[in-house]
Scaffold this motif. Structure first.
Motif, PDB file in Angstrom:
ATOM      1  N   VAL A   8       0.836  -1.201   0.000  1.00  0.00           N
ATOM      2  CA  VAL A   8       0.000   0.000   0.000  1.00  0.00           C
ATOM      3  C   VAL A   8       0.865   1.244   0.000  1.00  0.00           C
ATOM      4  O   VAL A   8       1.859   1.314   0.716  1.00  0.00           O
ATOM      5  CB  VAL A   8      -0.941   0.009   1.229  1.00  0.00           C
ATOM      6  N   ARG A   9       0.460   2.217  -0.784  1.00  0.00           N
ATOM      7  CA  ARG A   9       1.266   3.422  -0.942  1.00  0.00           C
ATOM      8  C   ARG A   9       0.996   4.444   0.151  1.00  0.00           C
ATOM      9  O   ARG A   9       1.892   5.128   0.631  1.00  0.00           O
ATOM     10  CB  ARG A   9       0.969   4.040  -2.313  1.00  0.00           C
ATOM     11  N   MET A  10      -0.236   4.593   0.561  1.00  0.00           N
ATOM     12  CA  MET A  10      -0.600   5.645   1.507  1.00  0.00           C
ATOM     13  C   MET A  10      -0.430   5.155   2.940  1.00  0.00           C
ATOM     14  O   MET A  10      -1.096   4.226   3.379  1.00  0.00           O
ATOM     15  CB  MET A  10      -2.044   6.098   1.276  1.00  0.00           C
ATOM     16  N   SER A  11       0.468   5.797   3.677  1.00  0.00           N
ATOM     17  CA  SER A  11       0.735   5.366   5.041  1.00  0.00           C
ATOM     18  C   SER A  11      -0.475   5.544   5.939  1.00  0.00           C
ATOM     19  O   SER A  11      -0.620   4.857   6.953  1.00  0.00           O
ATOM     20  CB  SER A  11       1.923   6.145   5.608  1.00  0.00           C
ATOM     21  N   VAL A  12      -1.365   6.461   5.589  1.00  0.00           N
ATOM     22  CA  VAL A  12      -2.564   6.645   6.404  1.00  0.00           C
ATOM     23  C   VAL A  12      -3.421   5.377   6.363  1.00  0.00           C
ATOM     24  O   VAL A  12      -4.053   5.006   7.347  1.00  0.00           O
ATOM     25  CB  VAL A  12      -3.364   7.876   5.939  1.00  0.00           C
ATOM     26  N   THR A  13      -3.440   4.690   5.213  1.00  0.00           N
ATOM     27  CA  THR A  13      -4.170   3.430   5.108  1.00  0.00           C
ATOM     28  C   THR A  13      -3.514   2.375   5.990  1.00  0.00           C
ATOM     29  O   THR A  13      -4.183   1.559   6.606  1.00  0.00           O
ATOM     30  CB  THR A  13      -4.207   2.956   3.642  1.00  0.00           C
ATOM     31  N   GLU A  14      -2.208   2.412   6.072  1.00  0.00           N
ATOM     32  CA  GLU A  14      -1.479   1.479   6.932  1.00  0.00           C
ATOM     33  C   GLU A  14      -1.884   1.679   8.387  1.00  0.00           C
ATOM     34  O   GLU A  14      -2.110   0.704   9.116  1.00  0.00           O
ATOM     35  CB  GLU A  14       0.025   1.704   6.785  1.00  0.00           C
ATOM     36  N   ARG A  15      -2.005   2.932   8.833  1.00  0.00           N
ATOM     37  CA  ARG A  15      -2.384   3.195  10.222  1.00  0.00           C
ATOM     38  C   ARG A  15      -3.786   2.661  10.514  1.00  0.00           C
ATOM     39  O   ARG A  15      -4.043   2.070  11.560  1.00  0.00           O
ATOM     40  CB  ARG A  15      -2.326   4.696  10.509  1.00  0.00           C
ATOM     41  N   THR A  16      -4.704   2.885   9.582  1.00  0.00           N
ATOM     42  CA  THR A  16      -6.066   2.382   9.765  1.00  0.00           C
ATOM     43  C   THR A  16      -6.069   0.857   9.854  1.00  0.00           C
ATOM     44  O   THR A  16      -6.767   0.271  10.687  1.00  0.00           O
ATOM     45  CB  THR A  16      -6.959   2.836   8.589  1.00  0.00           C
ATOM     46  N   ALA A  17      -5.267   0.215   8.991  1.00  0.00           N
ATOM     47  CA  ALA A  17      -5.207  -1.245   8.979  1.00  0.00           C
ATOM     48  C   ALA A  17      -4.615  -1.790  10.277  1.00  0.00           C
ATOM     49  O   ALA A  17      -5.126  -2.764  10.839  1.00  0.00           O
ATOM     50  CB  ALA A  17      -4.367  -1.709   7.782  1.00  0.00           C
ATOM     51  N   ILE A  18      -3.544  -1.182  10.756  1.00  0.00           N
ATOM     52  CA  ILE A  18      -2.910  -1.645  11.990  1.00  0.00           C
ATOM     53  C   ILE A  18      -3.848  -1.443  13.181  1.00  0.00           C
ATOM     54  O   ILE A  18      -3.957  -2.290  14.073  1.00  0.00           O
ATOM     55  CB  ILE A  18      -1.582  -0.905  12.228  1.00  0.00           C
ATOM     56  N   THR A  19      -4.553  -0.312  13.195  1.00  0.00           N
ATOM     57  CA  THR A  19      -5.506  -0.041  14.278  1.00  0.00           C
ATOM     58  C   THR A  19      -6.595  -1.106  14.315  1.00  0.00           C
ATOM     59  O   THR A  19      -6.960  -1.612  15.386  1.00  0.00           O
ATOM     60  CB  THR A  19      -6.138   1.348  14.104  1.00  0.00           C
ATOM     61  N   ALA A  20      -7.136  -1.450  13.147  1.00  0.00           N
ATOM     62  CA  ALA A  20      -8.181  -2.476  13.083  1.00  0.00           C
ATOM     63  C   ALA A  20      -7.648  -3.838  13.527  1.00  0.00           C
ATOM     64  O   ALA A  20      -8.321  -4.585  14.251  1.00  0.00           O
ATOM     65  CB  ALA A  20      -8.732  -2.568  11.662  1.00  0.00           C
ATOM     66  N   ALA A  21      -6.418  -4.161  13.107  1.00  0.00           N
ATOM     67  CA  ALA A  21      -5.817  -5.443  13.501  1.00  0.00           C
ATOM     68  C   ALA A  21      -5.607  -5.520  15.009  1.00  0.00           C
ATOM     69  O   ALA A  21      -5.877  -6.542  15.639  1.00  0.00           O
ATOM     70  CB  ALA A  21      -4.487  -5.632  12.764  1.00  0.00           C
ATOM     71  N   VAL A  22      -5.142  -4.419  15.590  1.00  0.00           N
ATOM     72  CA  VAL A  22      -4.927  -4.369  17.039  1.00  0.00           C
ATOM     73  C   VAL A  22      -6.249  -4.542  17.775  1.00  0.00           C
ATOM     74  O   VAL A  22      -6.328  -5.255  18.789  1.00  0.00           O
ATOM     75  CB  VAL A  22      -4.241  -3.043  17.438  1.00  0.00           C
TER      76      VAL A  22
END
Length: 339
Positions: free
Chosen positions: A131-145
């Motif tokens: 994924v290119r957008m780091s903001v999407t990464e933060r959302t994904a990590i938050t959901a996983a946590v």
């Protein structure tokens, strides 16, 4: 005041840079505004001096390390001035990436060294590669946590539909992000789970958002003020593209360009293309209030002619004040016309 504050900055080159900036700010701004801005700039320079002894060491990374995201925002006019006079080669896209990286780390630190930390680290590395957008990464990590927090210390093999249901109940906005994590878990040999159908609460929340979006678009056609127009544009972009509102509010003039594909935000970073009808509404709103004429470096959705970033609380206030204004003029006894 400028001379007194400059005397507290240990490095002469930095004190000189502060003095030049402070003098320009004092000439251009009202005394009450200039005083606060100069005081904040002096405090920032003293902080920078602790880790940046020489002018050649003044870089984007050094500024971020010294001030952090909040500090940079508080003295953004001074940082812009430093870039304009050539004191620093400012990489704004790098700053945004650093901010998002820090936020992802905050999520991971809050999770702690649990039994699934290695899984989260692998997921983060896998997601960052795709994924290119780091903001999407933060959302994904938050959901996983959030999902792993429901699982607790139990092994991954015990992850069930019940854990997934509980997570969705607490954060229905994470549905898409959870789907990504479920695919990753299955690829890692974990349980194969499927997202349940949206609950009534989720459907109701989605319908409310659609109603709100429709209302905001209509209000954007004839905004009560330029502040309402900017607030409406900001919340629509943030909600439609799942971006933090704080990031949208930092849009600068150079962060928006017109391409054959339409209106593009952050062309040198994420290259996010606004879709119709928001793109047209965005363009009209900016033209109506002359914001396309702002010089490069100014905040497109900011106050004081683009000099200051407006806060998320101020956006909410602008929308609330405008709603009150509209209700007042809709009462009997008032002639309703174009605001």
């Amino acid at each position: 005041m400028i001379a007194r504050e400059a005397a507290t900055i240990p490095h002469k080159w930095l004190a000189k840079l502060f003095t030049e900036y402070g003098t320009e700010a004092a000439d251009e701004l009202k005394a009450t505004v200039a005083t606060g801005r100069i005081a904040r700039a002096a405090a920032a320079c003293r902080q920078i001096a602790l880790t940046v002894p020489h002018p050649d060491d003044l870089t984007t990374d050094a500024l971020y390390a010294a001030l952090g995201a909040g500090g940079l925002q508080r003295v953004s006019p001074m940082i812009t001035y430093m870039a304009e006079v050539g004191a620093v080669r400012l990489d704004r896209a790098r700053i945004m990436n650093q901010i998002e990286e820090d936020r992802v780390m905050q999520v991971l630190v809050a999770y702690g060294e649990g039994p699934h930390r290695s899984l989260l680290n692998r997921y983060r590395n896998d997601f960052a590669d795709r994924v290119r957008m780091s903001v999407t990464e933060r959302t994904a990590i938050t959901a996983a946590v959030d999902l792993l927090a429901e699982l607790g210390d139990a092994p991954l093999a015990k992850l069930s539909q019940l854990h997934l249901k509980r997570t969705l109940h607490k954060g229905p906005e994470h549905r898409d992000a959870l789907q990504e994590f479920l695919c990753f878990i299955a690829a890692q040999g974990g349980p194969i789970l499927a997202l349940p159908m949206p609950s009534r609460a989720e459907l109701a929340a989605n319908k409310k958002w659609q109603r709100d979006a429709t209302t905001w678009r209509k209000r954007l056609e004839y905004p009560a003020s330029s502040r309402e127009a900017r607030a409406l544009i900001a919340v629509l972009i943030a909600r439609l593209y799942a971006l933090p509102l704080s990031r949208v509010l930092t849009l600068r003039r150079e962060d928006v360009v017109f391409t054959p594909a339409g209106v593009t935000l952050w062309p040198k970073a994420d290259a996010l293309i606004l879709e119709e009808p928001l793109a047209d509404a965005f363009d009209k709103g900016m033209r109506q209030h002359c914001y396309w004429s702002l010089p490069m470096g100014q905040y497109l959705l900011g106050d004081e002619g683009g000099m200051l970033i407006i806060s998320e609380a101020m956006v909410a206030k602008h929308l609330t004040d405008a709603a009150k204004y509209r209700r007042m003029f809709s009462k009997p006894g008032f002639r309703r016309g174009r605001p």
